[in-house]
Design a protein around this motif. Structure first.
Motif, PDB file in Angstrom:
ATOM      1  N   VAL A  42       0.888  -1.163   0.000  1.00 24.72           N
ATOM      2  CA  VAL A  42       0.000   0.000   0.000  1.00 24.72           C
ATOM      3  C   VAL A  42       0.923   1.209   0.000  1.00 24.72           C
ATOM      4  CG1 VAL A  42      -1.714   1.339   1.257  1.00 24.72           C
ATOM      5  CG2 VAL A  42      -1.886  -1.155   1.191  1.00 24.72           C
ATOM      6  N   ILE A  43       0.887   1.993  -1.075  1.00 23.25           N
ATOM      7  CA  ILE A  43       1.787   3.141  -1.239  1.00 23.25           C
ATOM      8  C   ILE A  43       1.100   4.399  -0.707  1.00 23.25           C
ATOM      9  CG2 ILE A  43       3.064   4.540  -2.906  1.00 23.25           C
ATOM     10  CD1 ILE A  43       3.114   2.103  -4.769  1.00 23.25           C
ATOM     11  N   TYR A  44       1.853   5.193   0.004  1.00 19.37           N
ATOM     12  CA  TYR A  44       1.356   6.468   0.536  1.00 19.37           C
ATOM     13  C   TYR A  44       2.158   7.582  -0.120  1.00 19.37           C
ATOM     14  CZ  TYR A  44      -0.364   9.669   4.249  1.00 19.37           C
ATOM     15  OH  TYR A  44      -0.973  10.689   4.972  1.00 19.37           O
ATOM     16  N   GLN A  45       1.478   8.425  -0.909  1.00 16.53           N
ATOM     17  CA  GLN A  45       2.150   9.500  -1.636  1.00 16.53           C
ATOM     18  C   GLN A  45       2.264  10.748  -0.778  1.00 16.53           C
ATOM     19  OE1 GLN A  45       0.185  11.024  -5.120  1.00 16.53           O
ATOM     20  NE2 GLN A  45       1.832  12.469  -5.562  1.00 16.53           N
ATOM     21  N   LEU A  93       2.347   6.181   9.935  1.00 15.19           N
ATOM     22  CA  LEU A  93       2.181   5.514   8.647  1.00 15.19           C
ATOM     23  C   LEU A  93       2.155   4.001   8.817  1.00 15.19           C
ATOM     24  CD1 LEU A  93       4.597   7.739   6.527  1.00 15.19           C
ATOM     25  CD2 LEU A  93       2.098   7.802   6.530  1.00 15.19           C
ATOM     26  N   TYR A  94       2.973   3.496   9.718  1.00 18.91           N
ATOM     27  CA  TYR A  94       2.990   2.066   9.994  1.00 18.91           C
ATOM     28  C   TYR A  94       1.641   1.599  10.532  1.00 18.91           C
ATOM     29  CZ  TYR A  94       4.302  -2.363  12.192  1.00 18.91           C
ATOM     30  OH  TYR A  94       4.358  -3.684  12.570  1.00 18.91           O
ATOM     31  N   GLU A  95       1.059   2.380  11.422  1.00 14.34           N
ATOM     32  CA  GLU A  95      -0.242   2.002  11.970  1.00 14.34           C
ATOM     33  C   GLU A  95      -1.321   2.030  10.895  1.00 14.34           C
ATOM     34  OE1 GLU A  95      -3.383   3.104  15.580  1.00 14.34           O
ATOM     35  OE2 GLU A  95      -1.410   4.058  15.497  1.00 14.34           O
ATOM     36  N   LEU A  96      -1.206   2.929   9.948  1.00 16.93           N
ATOM     37  CA  LEU A  96      -2.168   3.009   8.848  1.00 16.93           C
ATOM     38  C   LEU A  96      -2.099   1.777   7.950  1.00 16.93           C
ATOM     39  CD1 LEU A  96      -4.282   4.721   7.279  1.00 16.93           C
ATOM     40  CD2 LEU A  96      -2.350   5.838   6.111  1.00 16.93           C
ATOM     41  N   SER A 425      -3.844  16.971  10.645  1.00 19.18           N
ATOM     42  CA  SER A 425      -4.485  16.029  11.566  1.00 19.18           C
ATOM     43  C   SER A 425      -3.832  14.653  11.437  1.00 19.18           C
ATOM     44  CB  SER A 425      -5.979  15.925  11.260  1.00 19.18           C
ATOM     45  OG  SER A 425      -6.591  14.944  12.060  1.00 19.18           O
ATOM     46  N   TRP A 426      -3.729  13.962  12.560  1.00 19.04           N
ATOM     47  CA  TRP A 426      -3.110  12.635  12.601  1.00 19.04           C
ATOM     48  C   TRP A 426      -4.006  11.671  13.376  1.00 19.04           C
ATOM     49  CZ3 TRP A 426       1.040  13.145   9.498  1.00 19.04           C
ATOM     50  CH2 TRP A 426       1.545  14.437   9.330  1.00 19.04           C
ATOM     51  N   ASP A 427      -5.295  11.813  13.169  1.00 17.06           N
ATOM     52  CA  ASP A 427      -6.301  11.049  13.899  1.00 17.06           C
ATOM     53  C   ASP A 427      -6.332   9.605  13.383  1.00 17.06           C
ATOM     54  OD1 ASP A 427      -8.499  10.074  15.228  1.00 17.06           O
ATOM     55  OD2 ASP A 427      -9.904  11.575  14.470  1.00 17.06           O
ATOM     56  N   THR A 428      -6.144   8.653  14.273  1.00  9.45           N
ATOM     57  CA  THR A 428      -6.157   7.238  13.867  1.00  9.45           C
ATOM     58  C   THR A 428      -7.528   6.596  14.041  1.00  9.45           C
ATOM     59  OG1 THR A 428      -5.437   6.538  16.058  1.00  9.45           O
ATOM     60  CG2 THR A 428      -3.713   6.966  14.427  1.00  9.45           C
ATOM     61  N   THR A 429      -8.539   7.416  14.328  1.00 11.20           N
ATOM     62  CA  THR A 429      -9.876   6.862  14.560  1.00 11.20           C
ATOM     63  C   THR A 429     -10.874   7.232  13.474  1.00 11.20           C
ATOM     64  OG1 THR A 429     -10.650   8.749  15.895  1.00 11.20           O
ATOM     65  CG2 THR A 429      -9.479   6.976  17.049  1.00 11.20           C
ATOM     66  N   THR A 430     -10.443   7.941  12.427  1.00  8.80           N
ATOM     67  CA  THR A 430     -11.389   8.265  11.361  1.00  8.80           C
ATOM     68  C   THR A 430     -11.807   6.987  10.643  1.00  8.80           C
ATOM     69  OG1 THR A 430      -9.753   8.559   9.600  1.00  8.80           O
ATOM     70  CG2 THR A 430     -10.211  10.473  11.007  1.00  8.80           C
ATOM     71  N   THR A 431     -12.975   7.023  10.035  1.00 11.04           N
ATOM     72  CA  THR A 431     -13.444   5.852   9.284  1.00 11.04           C
ATOM     73  C   THR A 431     -12.514   5.552   8.117  1.00 11.04           C
ATOM     74  OG1 THR A 431     -15.738   6.282   9.914  1.00 11.04           O
ATOM     75  CG2 THR A 431     -15.380   4.903   7.982  1.00 11.04           C
ATOM     76  N   ALA A 432     -12.031   6.601   7.447  1.00 10.81           N
ATOM     77  CA  ALA A 432     -11.124   6.380   6.321  1.00 10.81           C
ATOM     78  C   ALA A 432      -9.835   5.713   6.779  1.00 10.81           C
ATOM     79  CB  ALA A 432     -10.826   7.703   5.629  1.00 10.81           C
ATOM     80  N   PHE A 433      -9.310   6.137   7.918  1.00  7.06           N
ATOM     81  CA  PHE A 433      -8.099   5.521   8.463  1.00  7.06           C
ATOM     82  C   PHE A 433      -8.343   4.039   8.744  1.00  7.06           C
ATOM     83  CE2 PHE A 433      -4.925   4.279  11.500  1.00  7.06           C
ATOM     84  CZ  PHE A 433      -3.814   5.088  11.264  1.00  7.06           C
ATOM     85  N   LYS A 434      -9.463   3.744   9.411  1.00 12.36           N
ATOM     86  CA  LYS A 434      -9.783   2.355   9.746  1.00 12.36           C
ATOM     87  C   LYS A 434      -9.992   1.518   8.488  1.00 12.36           C
ATOM     88  CE  LYS A 434     -12.097   3.522  14.122  1.00 12.36           C
ATOM     89  NZ  LYS A 434     -13.415   3.540  14.817  1.00 12.36           N
ATOM     90  N   LEU A 435     -10.608   2.106   7.472  1.00  9.38           N
ATOM     91  CA  LEU A 435     -10.861   1.391   6.220  1.00  9.38           C
ATOM     92  C   LEU A 435      -9.550   1.017   5.534  1.00  9.38           C
ATOM     93  CD1 LEU A 435     -12.774   0.472   3.911  1.00  9.38           C
ATOM     94  CD2 LEU A 435     -12.641   2.815   3.035  1.00  9.38           C
ATOM     95  N   LYS A 437      -6.562   0.873   6.846  1.00  9.39           N
ATOM     96  CA  LYS A 437      -5.815  -0.050   7.699  1.00  9.39           C
ATOM     97  C   LYS A 437      -6.322  -1.480   7.549  1.00  9.39           C
ATOM     98  CE  LYS A 437      -4.507  -0.814  12.547  1.00  9.39           C
ATOM     99  NZ  LYS A 437      -4.548  -0.251  13.914  1.00  9.39           N
ATOM    100  N   ALA A 438      -7.642  -1.650   7.563  1.00  8.54           N
ATOM    101  CA  ALA A 438      -8.218  -2.992   7.462  1.00  8.54           C
ATOM    102  C   ALA A 438      -7.899  -3.628   6.116  1.00  8.54           C
ATOM    103  CB  ALA A 438      -9.729  -2.927   7.680  1.00  8.54           C
ATOM    104  N   LEU A 439      -8.040  -2.873   5.038  1.00 11.29           N
ATOM    105  CA  LEU A 439      -7.803  -3.449   3.714  1.00 11.29           C
ATOM    106  C   LEU A 439      -6.317  -3.632   3.441  1.00 11.29           C
ATOM    107  CD1 LEU A 439     -10.599  -1.666   1.658  1.00 11.29           C
ATOM    108  CD2 LEU A 439     -10.532  -4.039   2.475  1.00 11.29           C
TER     109      LEU A 439
END
Length: 739
Positions: A42-45, A93-96, A425-435, A437-439
């Motif tokens: 999963v690449i993060y630009q 980024l690792y947690e994401l 923002s560096w929120d690890t609880t947003t739905t997009a973050f969780k999505l 991370k899960a995928l």
């Protein structure tokens, strides 16, 4: 993946009893790809300047003062982000779930601001380089860059650099195309122009830059490659100094330990030269390379884009797909039928479909949330990018819903530079973050996403259900883009074994469960939902899913990825359908094998590909995967044919000339335009030319063909032309057309 007459190949393999030397078997990924093969990434630009300010001391450096805006109101000046900032956020980024970071160019950019109608502009984005061997002082230094590589490895994250091969900096302002070699001034655009000599056939120059003005006809292949992209000083890669400079500069970053290269604006660079660049890189290190080729599915040069990706050893960013995704999910001007057609098109056109790089947001296009205010649709398109065939890219801040909706001078809402806000923002609880991370976790856990083929299981205007399958591994995805109404579907086929499957996302995007009976299921998909169901099988044999790189020559290091290779070393076999060669294995694990390309391989007539197969220690044999074999170290050669008027090679509108010949790089005499080199260019009719990547110091016989795009050529009559390529530099051969 491409299989070829596996039964015949297996018969050959049964005759082979020769075992080869192998390394001690181990468990982890190969040394070439310590974070896993690229298809699992999963690449993060990241736009470095807009990510995080980790070192305030480099905000206003003495070398280039006044380019930093502490108020962050001028969107075209530096705002403080740097390499130290990326290092500081590696745990985030690792947690994401990020496994690779694509960072904007780190080269030393021009040191002055350009005064435009939009205000002062600096090279904060990195795409105005002046010295490719020096790190931009606003971002850090070579020591900082090395530190980034080392720290990223601790989090199993690969660093991908953005390399600008097409141009330096603006030719008409600022430093006027100034170019340096590790601090030493070489030239600038006005100085270079004083020595310009126009070639009568190629209409290119013998000096460092091309001086042909700006592109005006974006459908003319010669203009696209030999004129300035906007006002940027256009490199002449056929100048031996430029060829050497760009390749030497790349070697510095390979030495630092990068794992990937994103190549900017490859559409505007000679594909023949780029193939020699890829060969140069792969001889040093096995890294993942992909290029930017701006194209839509309906343009003629989409054909060129496909051929480039299938022939150059370099993958591409899936820009045509992104355009469809915007129309389907943001604008509602297209339906899921169009998305299904787009997926079918690119997965059938590209030989290594799972190496295409997919995205929805980037530094070049308005962010999705500037085009549509539907967070639900944004979640859906993110889920699609994460599960569709290809390698997903997440643009920095997407997981935080980052966007800015001002209108730029081109009338784009959220376009450049407003698609590059500062990360806040560096929120690890947003739905997009969780999505994400899960995928990301699913991509690592189930190889169907990294290696699987795709099958449409159901499609309507609002619903798209597609399945990814890699042998026994299955991931099934259902998207209902209707935000108001549920949609019921019945008796949908699937490869999932019979049983009950809960939504892998746990209802995060309103997903639901299914029950599979007799290979079919029925379900009511909630409005605005994404459901993901998956099954992980135990490998019944060796399953090959990827080869990296897809092209190489004797002595190169290549990695095979998949499942079920076993804990004990076996064999890697290369076959052309008639003969088979054993490769020396240097690393073996159950999911990853590293081998050395053997010498003496021959490719089939009319083709330049062979098939690579894994033979397990117990004798079980895998599926085959295509690999492009190069016959030697590559150099660029300009092939010219003059005076085609009145000959068999004289063309009418819609026809082009092509080059074919006696080496794999010239397609082994294939008359098919999908294999032969071209289309050739004709800026000085009736003379044509093409730049081909061919082995150095090699005797070659060749001919030209006449054919439309996608057709099979009419041969030039008469005897073959002949040429012995030089041992180095840029070759050139010119012949008169046979009658």
């Amino acid at each position: 993946m491409r299989s070829r007459k596996i039964a015949a190949i297996l018969a050959i393999l049964l005759l082979l009893g020769v075992l080869i030397g192998t390394s001690q078997a181990t468990a982890g990924p190969s040394p070439s790809y310590p974070t896993g093969d690229p298809q699992t990434w999963v690449i993060y630009q990241i736009v470095i300047d807009r990510f995080y300010d980790g070192n305030t001391s480099n905000n206003n450096p003495a070398k280039s003062p006044g380019l930093y805006d502490p108020t962050k109101t001028n969107w075209r000046l530096y705002w403080g982000g740097d390499i130290d900032g990326i290092i500081a956020k590696l745990p985030y980024l690792y947690e994401l779930g990020v496994t690779a970071i694509w960072i904007s160019p780190v080269f030393d950019n021009i040191d002055v601001a350009i005064n435009t109608s939009s205000g002062l502009q600096a090279g904060y984005h990195g795409y105005w380089p002046k010295d490719f061997k020096v790190i931009e002082e606003h971002f850090g230094s070579w020591s900082t860059f090395y530190k980034l590589i080392q720290e990223a490895r601790k989090y199993n994250i690969t660093v991908i650099i953005d390399f600008v091969v097409n141009h330096s900096n603006p030719s008409d302002a600022g430093e006027y195309g100034a170019l340096y070699d590790n601090g030493t001034f070489v030239t600038d655009y006005p100085t270079d122009a004083k020595y310009a000599t126009v070639d009568p056939i190629t209409r290119s120059l013998s000096n460092i830059y091309n001086h042909n003005g700006g592109i005006t006809n974006w459908n003319d292949r010669w203009e696209v490659r030999y004129k300035n992209l906007f006002n940027l000083a256009d490199f002449n890669q056929l100048n031996p100094w430029v060829d050497r400079y760009l390749k030497e500069s790349t070697a510095l970053y390979l030495k630092a330990g990068i794992g990937g290269i994103r190549l900017d604006a490859v559409k505007h660079v000679e594909p023949g030269w780029l193939k020699t660049y890829a060969d140069y890189v792969y001889a040093i290190k096995n890294v993942f390379m992909f290029g930017e080729w701006y194209q839509s599915f309906n343009d003629e040069m989409y054909w060129d884009m496909v051929k480039f990706a299938n022939d150059s050893g370099i993958s591409v960013i899936n820009i045509p797909l992104q355009q469809v995704l915007v129309d389907v999910f943001a604008y509602d001007t297209k339906t899921m039928y169009d998305l299904d057609n787009a997926v079918k098109k690119y997965t059938s056109n590209f030989m290594w479909q799972n190496k295409l790089v997919n995205f929805i947001d980037s530094h070049d296009v308005p962010r999705f949330l500037s085009l549509s205010k539907s967070i639900t649709r944004f979640h859906q398109v993110l889920a699609f990018v994460m599960t569709a065939p290809g390698i997903p890219v997440i643009y920095y801040g997407d997981e935080q819903y980052l966007h800015y909706d001002a209108t730029n001078e081109f009338g784009q809402v959220g376009g450049d530079p407003y698609n590059r806000p500062m990360m806040t923002s560096w929120d690890t609880t947003t739905t997009a973050f969780k999505l994400i991370k899960a995928l990301a976790q699913l991509r690592r856990a189930n190889t169907a996403l990294a290696y699987g083929l795709v099958t449409t299981r159901y499609v309507s205007s609002d619903v798209y259900i597609f399945e990814r399958k890699f042998f026994g591994n299955v991931v099934l995805v259902a998207i209902n883009r209707n935000l108001n109404s549920p949609v019921a579907v019945s008796n949908v086929y699937t490869s999932l074994p019979d049983g009950v499957y809960s939504d892998y996302l746990g209802g995060l995007i309103n997903g639901t469960s299914i029950k599979v009976v007799g290979g079919k299921f029925s379900v009511t998909l909630p409005p605005g939902s994404v459901s993901v169901w998956q099954y992980k099988a135990v490998p019944s044999g060796p399953w090959v899913g990827a080869i990296d790189p897809t092209m190489g020559r004797a002595g190169n290091v290549v990695v095979i990825s998949g499942e079920g290779f076993g804990s004990q070393p076996g064999q890697v076999l290369i076959t052309n359908g008639q003969s088979t060669w054993s490769a020396t294995v240097t690393y073996w694990s159950d999911k990853s094998i590293e081998f050395i390309v053997p010498s003496g391989v021959t490719t089939p007539l009319n083709d330049n590909h062979v098939t690579v197969i894994v033979k397990r220690a117990d004798g079980a044999t895998s599926n085959g995967i295509a690999f492009q074999y190069l016959s030697g170290r590559q150099i660029p050669v300009i092939f010219e044919v003059q005076n085609t008027k009145g000959t068999t090679l004289e063309t009418v509108p819609g026809e082009f000339l092509w080059l074919t010949g006696s080496v794999p790089e010239l397609s082994n005499w294939s008359p098919a335009t999908t294999r032969a080199v071209g289309p050739m260019l004709c800026p000085a009719w009736p003379n044509w030319f093409v730049v081909a990547s061919v082995p150095a110091n090699t005797y070659i016989e060749f001919k030209f063909l006449k054919a439309p795009l996608g057709g099979t050529g009419v041969w030039e009559p008469g005897s073959n032309h002949a040429y012995t390529t030089p041992s180095d530099g840029i070759g050139r051969v010119s012949v008169t057309a046979n009658g």
